[in-house]
Design an enzyme around this catalytic site. Sequence first.
Site: not given
Length: 382
Positions: A152, A154, A314
């Site tokens: 991922d 961000d 995250d």
Amino acid sequence: MSNLSLPPASDSEGKPPGWRHWWNRTNMPGSSCSAPRDDQEQEWDAVADDEPEEEGDAVADDGQDEEEEEDEEAMWTQLEVEEATATKKEARAHAKAKAETRPACSGVRFSRYKNPAARAHRRSVAVAADMSAAGDSRDLQKLAPLEAILFDIDGTLCDSDPFHFLAFRDLLQQVGFNGGVPITEEFYSANISGWHNDALASKLFPELDHDKAMEFMDQKEALFRKLAARELKGLDGLQDMCKWIEDRNLKRAAVTNAPRANGELVLSLLGLTTFFPVLVIGSECERAKPSPDPYLKALKLIGASPDHTFIFEDSASGIRAGVAAGVAVVGLTTGNPEKVLRDAGASLLIEDFRDPKLLDMLQVLDRAAAEKCTMRNLRHHP
């Protein structure tokens, strides 16, 4: 714009602030807050008060009465001292017992440990213990020989959530969201982080025309890019992680729900544009995260097997997407509580790319790959 109300200021059980302090004080062992007396006791007191005194009582020796009163007062004073001492001891024992049973601290990105000793303690937890508490029970050692790692962007490659939060907070306040009261970091983490813009536009502004709501999202993304361009940095250990991947010639891809302009900017700022041959955008797939579509598309584009790949994520929505795609997920605790990531299905939780738990896992994968290679050679060349 929307006046969607934020969650009230209360704890996890929905009670007003300060209620737990009051409850603990009134229910602490040895508390002086006593329950009301029952009706029978009050009736006996009333009868005693109304009962006439005997004549002999009125002529009792005053000196004896005063002596008895002094003895009684001394007795009650001693009892109060003993009770106060016992209450303090029991209060300390109660606090100690509560501390010993309190679950391990795990907060959102904005309230993470600042104490180096506390951070070191968190990092000392064994990899096996983290795996056993995670939602996906698959042993990561079985991924060997590793083929690919998906990222991922961000909150994973970089801690960009603070910039997203500031952009949302300022613009939502400008348009009068929640009556002009700024959103909190907790509201952002629970209701905004990890979601793609189409879903957020409908969620934040359900009464608006979708195109109008998307205009707001476009303005927010432009403000994010302006803020991020000034200070955005990669997570600790990111460059070492990239070198580890390159040294083993592993396949890789970046997969994000962010707009393409955001993804390309972040990769450029981090110097990773050429490192990732594939960039998958959630809104360009049939369904974005938490659907597995973006990760399935990435696996197809780089030609990797889900059985020999893992993902760095995250957010809960991203972890659910990876698990739904049949891929093991390593969760980064940059922006969400550990329990949220575990419940979503993370196989391992780390703070950044220098976390000893991650380094241990990579060593395990290297050893497992070497052992499998040796066994394969022995079968072919006995």
